[in-house]
Every structure is written in structure tokens, then in C-alpha cells.
Design a protein around this motif. Sequence first.
Motif, PDB file in Angstrom:
ATOM      1  N   GLY A   1       0.812  -1.207   0.000  1.00  0.00           N
ATOM      2  CA  GLY A   1       0.000   0.000   0.000  1.00  0.00           C
ATOM      3  C   GLY A   1       0.846   1.258   0.000  1.00  0.00           C
ATOM      4  O   GLY A   1       2.051   1.227   0.249  1.00  0.00           O
ATOM      5  N   ARG A   2       0.200   2.365  -0.265  1.00  0.00           N
ATOM      6  CA  ARG A   2       0.892   3.647  -0.420  1.00  0.00           C
ATOM      7  C   ARG A   2       1.711   4.037   0.799  1.00  0.00           C
ATOM      8  O   ARG A   2       2.711   4.734   0.681  1.00  0.00           O
ATOM      9  N   TRP A   3       1.282   3.575   2.001  1.00  0.00           N
ATOM     10  CA  TRP A   3       1.973   4.003   3.214  1.00  0.00           C
ATOM     11  C   TRP A   3       3.135   3.093   3.587  1.00  0.00           C
ATOM     12  O   TRP A   3       3.823   3.343   4.577  1.00  0.00           O
ATOM     13  N   SER A   4       3.365   2.043   2.795  1.00  0.00           N
ATOM     14  CA  SER A   4       4.538   1.193   3.002  1.00  0.00           C
ATOM     15  C   SER A   4       5.691   1.737   2.174  1.00  0.00           C
ATOM     16  O   SER A   4       5.472   2.414   1.153  1.00  0.00           O
ATOM     17  N   PRO A   5       6.946   1.485   2.548  1.00  0.00           N
ATOM     18  CA  PRO A   5       8.089   2.072   1.833  1.00  0.00           C
ATOM     19  C   PRO A   5       8.114   1.753   0.337  1.00  0.00           C
ATOM     20  O   PRO A   5       8.227   2.667  -0.486  1.00  0.00           O
ATOM     21  N   TRP A   6       8.004   0.458  -0.024  1.00  0.00           N
ATOM     22  CA  TRP A   6       8.053   0.124  -1.454  1.00  0.00           C
ATOM     23  C   TRP A   6       6.747   0.520  -2.147  1.00  0.00           C
ATOM     24  O   TRP A   6       6.752   0.944  -3.302  1.00  0.00           O
ATOM     25  N   GLY A   7       5.645   0.419  -1.441  1.00  0.00           N
ATOM     26  CA  GLY A   7       4.370   0.843  -2.003  1.00  0.00           C
ATOM     27  C   GLY A   7       4.368   2.323  -2.344  1.00  0.00           C
ATOM     28  O   GLY A   7       3.791   2.742  -3.358  1.00  0.00           O
ATOM     29  N   TYR A   8       5.010   3.127  -1.498  1.00  0.00           N
ATOM     30  CA  TYR A   8       5.098   4.563  -1.771  1.00  0.00           C
ATOM     31  C   TYR A   8       5.942   4.822  -3.016  1.00  0.00           C
ATOM     32  O   TYR A   8       5.625   5.698  -3.833  1.00  0.00           O
ATOM     33  N   PHE A   9       7.012   4.052  -3.172  1.00  0.00           N
ATOM     34  CA  PHE A   9       7.863   4.171  -4.353  1.00  0.00           C
ATOM     35  C   PHE A   9       7.053   3.877  -5.614  1.00  0.00           C
ATOM     36  O   PHE A   9       7.115   4.625  -6.601  1.00  0.00           O
ATOM     37  N   LEU A  10       6.262   2.817  -5.592  1.00  0.00           N
ATOM     38  CA  LEU A  10       5.428   2.477  -6.749  1.00  0.00           C
ATOM     39  C   LEU A  10       4.351   3.532  -6.977  1.00  0.00           C
ATOM     40  O   LEU A  10       4.007   3.849  -8.129  1.00  0.00           O
ATOM     41  N   TYR A  11       3.847   4.095  -5.893  1.00  0.00           N
ATOM     42  CA  TYR A  11       2.839   5.157  -6.008  1.00  0.00           C
ATOM     43  C   TYR A  11       3.411   6.375  -6.737  1.00  0.00           C
ATOM     44  O   TYR A  11       2.746   6.977  -7.599  1.00  0.00           O
ATOM     45  N   LEU A  12       4.635   6.737  -6.404  1.00  0.00           N
ATOM     46  CA  LEU A  12       5.262   7.884  -7.064  1.00  0.00           C
ATOM     47  C   LEU A  12       5.457   7.614  -8.558  1.00  0.00           C
ATOM     48  O   LEU A  12       5.240   8.505  -9.390  1.00  0.00           O
ATOM     49  N   TRP A  13       5.883   6.391  -8.888  1.00  0.00           N
ATOM     50  CA  TRP A  13       6.023   6.055 -10.309  1.00  0.00           C
ATOM     51  C   TRP A  13       4.664   6.120 -11.002  1.00  0.00           C
ATOM     52  O   TRP A  13       4.563   6.571 -12.161  1.00  0.00           O
ATOM     53  N   GLN A  14       3.618   5.688 -10.322  1.00  0.00           N
ATOM     54  CA  GLN A  14       2.282   5.738 -10.908  1.00  0.00           C
ATOM     55  C   GLN A  14       1.871   7.185 -11.189  1.00  0.00           C
ATOM     56  O   GLN A  14       1.279   7.486 -12.233  1.00  0.00           O
ATOM     57  N   GLN A  15       2.199   8.082 -10.260  1.00  0.00           N
ATOM     58  CA  GLN A  15       1.895   9.498 -10.468  1.00  0.00           C
ATOM     59  C   GLN A  15       2.615  10.039 -11.692  1.00  0.00           C
ATOM     60  O   GLN A  15       2.037  10.770 -12.499  1.00  0.00           O
ATOM     61  N   PHE A  16       3.899   9.670 -11.824  1.00  0.00           N
ATOM     62  CA  PHE A  16       4.671  10.090 -12.999  1.00  0.00           C
ATOM     63  C   PHE A  16       4.044   9.546 -14.270  1.00  0.00           C
ATOM     64  O   PHE A  16       3.879  10.267 -15.266  1.00  0.00           O
ATOM     65  N   ASP A  17       3.696   8.248 -14.261  1.00  0.00           N
ATOM     66  CA  ASP A  17       3.123   7.619 -15.452  1.00  0.00           C
ATOM     67  C   ASP A  17       1.830   8.302 -15.876  1.00  0.00           C
ATOM     68  O   ASP A  17       1.613   8.554 -17.073  1.00  0.00           O
TER      69      ASP A  17
END
Length: 457
Positions: free
Chosen positions: A192-208
Motif C-alpha cells: 500500500g501507499r503508506w509502506s516504503p516500497w508501495g510509496y515508491f510504486l505510487y510515485l512512479w504511478q503518479q509520474f506515469d
Amino acid sequence: MKLPQSPKIPSWLLRMQFAADPLGCMDNFHKRYGDIFTIMADSTLIVYVSSPQGMKQIFTSTTEIIASGELNQDAAPLVGNNGLLLLDGLRHRHRRKLLMPAFHGTQIRTYGERICELTEKVMGQLPVGKPFLAYPTMQKITLEVILDTLFGLREGERYEKLRQVLSTLMNYARSAFVGISLSFPFLQKDLGRWSPWGYFLYLWQQFDELLYAEISDRRQQPNSSGIDVLSELIFARNETGELMTNEEIRDLFPSLLFGGRDASATAITWSLYWIHRLPAVRDHLLEEIASLGGSTNPMRIVELPYLNALCNEVLRIYPTQVVTFPRMVESPVEVMGYELSPGTIIIGCIYLAHQHKDLYPQPQQFLPERFLKRQYSPYEFLPFGGGARRCPGEALALFEMKLVLTTILSRYQLALSKKQPERPQARGANFPPASGLKMMMMGTIQHQGQQQQTVNC
């Protein structure tokens, strides 16, 4: 098979030493073992080479030593599966070729005046008489250049959102957690967004989402006259003759983003350090800039010989790539007198190659004059790598570096805030000054029709 000498310590301890001080490890191993040594990474043999002879063998023995994208697979979460780092053969050559026009010749000249304007935009926000950190300030400049040259964005809601997302994403990607997770894939858990790797994926999703929206808008405007990289790629065709998909276009950007912001900012920051630490260097460069007679023509600026030598010397000491991308031995080959068998990994150590005393007398000294006296081969001086994996943005990076430096020096009076020498600190693949380089804005330099501001300390 007789291998080059190797440190006699456990792999886990070696990894810890490299993580703590990679440049120090390389220096120590070079002093102990010379221009070629072996590192055991669990069951994998990695041979490090740093002599010009060895570099030439790595880059020219393309049948026996291959630059396989598979070796960069660990970087896929950063660069995407269709990024240049992971592609091979025809796909790699073709997509690299698609990028080259945007980074060379006539195309980059169109970026010149804009780079100078963006530098003034960021530097002009610094208050006179106040200290600032040079490295994050240079990151702001290079990010603005990225938004302009890569994406063609200068203003508007999407520009603002992309600037914020990219800044947050690239800073987080340099964090210790992401670095460790790339080395240990079992940590790459999306909780999920509040987990360290989940936040990383969330940021990439925002960029995409932002990038795909921009691509969609531009596909509706086939007559667009944009000169940025994104505009070129949207209407370019892949190796099968078809328009590239959104994902294929997207995956060409991450490596350009990290190199375009952090590698360039690192080089410019070290330049500011040496220029303001060594009065003779600063005076020589200011005299050369003054010889332009106030001209702001970018093409005249980038041709200045001492400026070019200074930039080369900065890149010699801390190159944008301290090692080459890994290669793999495909068939038995001799490198520097050692027979290497298939499966062996070979890495060229650019940092050590640039420290060779026979090539660079007094290698620890900052001496731009060495580049005025001698022409170095691509196997002796290679700050952007070499061979098939050489950085495609090399020309633009040097162009930007020279224009940013000249703009700063001709318009602003800066000073170092401390006298102690700076030391490099690993941040991702780059080694900026550990402190961020604290400087003082002393004043602005008067030009015709402007009022000079200065502060006395």
C-alpha cells in the motif's frame, strides 16, 4: 584458469565495505592489486579493470565480451523493462539511435538560451547575504532543464505537478531503503501507499499518469512543432516500423531523468567547489569569460578552451559514471594477460582509470591545464562510459554544464562558507559533496541597465 588477485574476506563483509565507502574500497584494492582484480559476489566472479589497455579490450572485444541488458535486470524497477539499460541487439541500437538527434548538433543549440534563462530563474531566487546549499540548488536548475528539454514543459498545471512528482520521486529513489531494496528484491513488497516500497510504486504511478496524459494530448496534435525529446519520440517508429507504445516511450525516460538531474547537478556542484576554492582557477576562468565581451551566445561560450578543460578535470576526478556498465564474457578471452572464462562479469573502473599517475600526474590535484596540454583517448578519459552503453546524453550534459557555470559566474558573486575540503558521498550512482556544498550569495554582478547588489562579510 588463473584469475587476477582477490581480497581474502567474506562476501558479506566486502559488500558492507563497498556500501560504506565505494571509492575508498576501489582505491585500496588498486593499491594492493593493481589495474585488475577479482571480487567474489557469492558465486559470481567479477573482474574490475582500470588500465587503458583493459578498457580498450572491454569495449572492442564485442564478440567475446557482451554488454547484455540482462545484467542490469536489478535496475528494472527504476528504468523499466524497455529502458536502454535492459535492451539488447537491434532494439537497443534502434532506440538509442532515436534519442541521439535530440542530444546532439543543431537540436541542442536550440536549448542554449533557455538553459541560461532557467539558471537565472533559480539563482535569482537566492537572497543576497544568505547561505545556501549548492547541490540541491543545482538539482533545481537541472530539473528545470529536464522539464524543458525532455518534456517541452515550461508552465501550466501539468508542468507544476510533474516538477513536484519528479523531485519527490528522484529524491526518494536515492534513499537508503530503495537502494537496499534494489539489491534485495524480497524487500520489494507493495503493502500500500503508506509502506516504503508501495510509496515508491505510487510515485512512479503518479509520474506515469502525468506522462501518459501528455502523450495522449500530443498525439491529438500531429502537426506539433515541439523540439523536445518527448515530441520526437511520440511520432518516431520502433524497429518494426510501428509507432511506439506509451510504455515504450515511458521506459526511455527514467535513466535520462536521473542522469539529467543528479549526474549533471553533481558535476556542476563540484565545479563551483573547485572554482571558488582555487583563486587561480577562478581568475583564469573569469578572464576567459570576460574575453567574450559580454556576449551571451551559447555557442561561443561552449567553445571556450579553459572552460572545457575545467569541466573535463571535474569529470576526471568524479566522473558521472564511476564504473562502466557490467559486461559478460561470452567466449574465452584474454584480458590483460588473464584468460577469463564464459560467465565472468567484467566491469571497467572509470574512477581508477582517471587516477593513473602515468596519465594524470598528481591525480589528486585539480589541474585543468592537463587537458590543454594533452588529448586523451576514449580509453584514458571516459567520464560517460564507453562502447555500446555510453551515455547518449553526453553532449547535452557538457553543453548544460558549461552554460550553467558561465551564467552563474558572470552574474553572481559566490563564496564558499567553509574552508575545510569537501569529500564525496555516494547518492545513488553519483558522488556529490557530502555536505551539499554550503555557499554564500555575496551579490549580483552589475550589467548595463541593472543595479549591483553586494554584501560584505
